[in-house]
Design a protein around this motif. Structure first.
Motif, PDB file in Angstrom:
ATOM      1  N   THR A 136     -20.157  83.754  38.619  1.00 48.80           N
ATOM      2  CA  THR A 136     -21.620  83.701  38.507  1.00 48.80           C
ATOM      3  C   THR A 136     -22.037  83.338  37.089  1.00 48.80           C
ATOM      4  OG1 THR A 136     -21.790  86.089  38.046  1.00 48.80           O
ATOM      5  CG2 THR A 136     -21.894  85.418  40.345  1.00 48.80           C
TER       6      THR A 136
ATOM      7  N   PRO B 124     -24.419  89.217  41.768  1.00 50.47           N
ATOM      8  CA  PRO B 124     -25.277  88.075  42.110  1.00 50.47           C
ATOM      9  C   PRO B 124     -24.845  87.324  43.370  1.00 50.47           C
ATOM     10  CG  PRO B 124     -24.925  88.145  39.754  1.00 50.47           C
ATOM     11  CD  PRO B 124     -24.015  89.181  40.355  1.00 50.47           C
TER      12      PRO B 124
ATOM     13  N   ARG C 287     -26.884  88.697  45.919  1.00 48.95           N
ATOM     14  CA  ARG C 287     -28.283  88.752  45.506  1.00 48.95           C
ATOM     15  C   ARG C 287     -29.282  88.697  46.673  1.00 48.95           C
ATOM     16  NH1 ARG C 287     -30.683  86.828  40.149  1.00 48.95           N
ATOM     17  NH2 ARG C 287     -32.910  87.101  40.457  1.00 48.95           N
TER      18      ARG C 287
ATOM     19  N   ASP D 128     -29.756  89.144  36.256  1.00 48.57           N
ATOM     20  CA  ASP D 128     -28.344  88.754  36.319  1.00 48.57           C
ATOM     21  C   ASP D 128     -27.788  88.823  34.899  1.00 48.57           C
ATOM     22  OD1 ASP D 128     -25.921  87.424  36.416  1.00 48.57           O
ATOM     23  OD2 ASP D 128     -26.620  85.837  37.757  1.00 48.57           O
TER      24      ASP D 128
END
Length: 265
Positions: free
Chosen positions: A17, A188, A191, A206
Motif C-alpha cells: 500500500t 488499506p 479500506r 492511511d
C-alpha cells in the motif's frame, strides 16, 4: 542525482500500500521490496522477535545497495525504527509519525481513533505522537489482530472479511471519532470494508501513504532523486513465502505486472 533504488520492508504484503503511493507520487523512483510473509503477522510477536526479524529484512535490503529504507510496517516502526535509523548511514523512514500528523490535520472533533496490530496498540506510540503534537486531542486505540491474516491469505473480498471487520470495529463505532488511523499497512487493502463499517462520516488515514510525502522531502533535500534519463524503473519484489500468492495480491493492488522472487532469510 542518485539512481539507486529505495528499499521497502514489511511483515508481508501490507507495505504494498505504501509502494502504490510511491509509484503514484514518484513514478521515476525504483523499488526493492521484501515482505516477510513466512513469519507474518508481526503484531502478536514479542518485541525481541520483531526487532530480530526487522533487522533480517534491513540486512537483505542493504545487499541491494538501496539509498533509503522505508519501514512500511507500523509494528516494526513502533519497535525498532529508532534503533535502525541511528545505526545506518542512509535515511530510514517509518510510517507512524506521518500518520499521526495527518490525523491531527484532518480531525475536526477532537477525537481520533487508531486501529492496529496488538504490538502497535500495546506500544501506545500513536497516542504519544498525536498528543505530543496536539495535547488536547483524545485518542482511542483498538487492536485488530484478525485483519492482517485476512490480507495475507488474500481474502479481502470475502464474506468472512466483511464479518471480521464489522465485528472487530464494534468497540470503535460508538466512540464518536471522526478520524480513524489505519495503523497497519495491511489495513488499506480492507479500506472499503472498514469505511462501510465506520460510516462515511469518518475520515480514514492511511499512515503508509502519508509517509511517501516524507520520502519526497528527503529525496529533494539530500538530492537523491533518480534521474528520468535512466528510463523506466525496474521494480524488484521478494517474499519469504509463496511468490505466486504474493504476485497475485501485488498485481491486483498495484495494477502493474511485476516479478517476484522467493528468498530464505
Amino acid at each position: 542525482m542518485d539512481n539507486r533504488p529505495i528499499g521497502f520492508l514489511d511483515s508481508g504484503v501490507g507495505g504494498l500500500t505504501v509502494v502504490k503511493e510511491l509509484i503514484r507520487q514518484l513514478p521515476q523512483e525504483e523499488v526493492v521490496y521484501i515482505g516477510d510473509s513466512a513469519r507474518a503477522p508481526y503484531g502478536p510477536r514479542s518485541a525481541e522477535q520483531i526487532r530480530d526479524f526487522t533487522w533480517d529484512l534491513v540486512r537483505f535490503l542493504l545487499t541491494k545497495d538501496v539509498k533509503m529504507i522505508v519501514i512500511a510496517c507500523n509494528t516494526a516502526t513502533a519497535v525498532v525504527w529508532e534503533d535502525i535509523k541511528a545505526k545506518l548511514d542512509i535515511p530510514v523512514i517509518g510510517v507512524i509519525l506521518p500518520g499521526a500528523s495527518a490525523a491531527i490535520q484532518t480531525n475536526q472533533g477532537g477525537k481520533i481513533g487508531v486501529i492496529g496490530t496488538p504490538m502497535t496498540i500495546q506500544s501506545d506510540i500513536y497516542r504519544e505522537k498525536i498528543q505530543l503534537l496536539s495535547p488536547q486531542t483524545e485518542v482511542m486505540s483498538l487492536s485488530c489482530p484478525r485483519f492482517a491474516p485476512l490480507v495475507e491469505s488474500n481474502e479481502i473480498s470475502s464474506n468472512l472479511a466483511r464479518q471480521v471487520v464489522y465485528e472487530s470495529l464494534i468497540p470503535m463505532i460508538d466512540q464518536g471519532v471522526d478520524t480513524l488511523v489505519l495503523g497497519c499497512t495491511h489495513y488499506p487493502l480492507l479500506r472499503p470494508l472498514i469505511q462501510e463499517a465506520v460510516g462515511d462520516g469518518v475520515s480514514l488515514i492511511d499512515s503508509g501513504a502519508e509517509c511517501i510525502r516524507d520520502v519526497s522531502v528527503l529525496l529533494n533535500y539530500f538530492q537523491l532523486n533518480r534521474s528520468w534519463q535512466e528510463g523506466e524503473p525496474n521494480h524488484r519484489f521478494y517474499t519469504t513465502a509463496s511468490a505466486k500468492i504474493f504476485k497475485e495480491i501485488a498485481e491486483n493492488w498495484l495494477k502493474i505486472e511485476i516479478n517476484v522472487e522467493h528468498v530464505d532469510l
